[in-house]
Design an enzyme around this catalytic site. Sequence first.
Site: not given
Length: 289
Positions: A170, A238
């Site tokens: 990811k 993030k």
Amino acid sequence: MSLGWIGLGHMGVPMALRLRRAGYSINVYNRTAEKTAPLVTEGAVKLATPRAVVEQSDIIFIMLADGPAVTAILEQEDGLLSGTLSDKLIVNLSTVSPEQSLEYARHVEQAGGTYLEAPVSGSVGVAEAGQLVLLLGGDEKAIAVCRPYFEVLGKESIHFGAHGNGSSAKLAINLLLALVGEGVAETLLLGEQSGLDKDKLLQLIGASGMNTPLFQGKQDMYRQENFPTAFPLRLMAKDLGLITEAATRLTLDLPLAKTAHTHYQQALKDGHGDADMAAIYLSLKNITP
Ligand code: NAP
């Protein structure tokens, strides 16, 4: 099998709705309770705590903002770890670091449960259409149990191996996403500052080999300089933090990742955190909200 769902943000709502509309009974919890409304309207059962979800469900999907949110849902007083997890399967769809994922796996397994990581590639429209790609890390048996649900949520699941690997995958794909976002923004800025018409520049990108479904989905945002949120910029920032941490750990020099991290952090400071990630364009253009 009774399903539980924790986390009803931009992604959680359309994903949980797909499961509900496919006919599964589903128990839902969200920290901000009002956000359960779209699910409750369609027959989902709203519960007051994560612990109640785990008590009343066999498979619990969690789709939360980040590592601290997952830690809170696991460890708070009425959290997932406050009861027994025997025979429970926790499926973490949130984007977290591989290290965080390994830690969650350890905690869930110590409490007698099974943990599967399944972060997703694709944003809100893709989630609504059930076309996500699920990036799996964990045990084959747990994946087999989840297969029917994954088929409702996504067009493809890729099993990368053990816990942690789904999260590494990811982070890798989101590095490309961040760079494409910055690339389109800089391309437009160069063209516009050269005196070119923005509509024609957008037409050019769409007709070129660099056209992508991502660009198609976001081109009106650039046209109108209005960035309604699909993937919040604060979450891209993030993820770039997690990506640069991974690069440091691997002693890898990733110059574009470093630059993108700095720029998305600047966009946060400029006040674009809750806009879509494509609002990096506004920050690079020195437009503040
Ligand atoms: P979001 O809209 O910001 O929703 C975040 C969810 O986490 C909300 O349910 C929020 O609850 C909850 N949350 C945050 N902090 C919490 C805490 N301390 N305790 C309990 N709950 C907490 O995020 P999203 O866009 O749905 O994304 C969810 C995850 O999927 C993220 O990891 C993101 O990186 C990843 N992802 C997003 C996209 C996308 O396009 N949006 C695409 C792929 C992957 P409240 O409602 O109470 O704030």
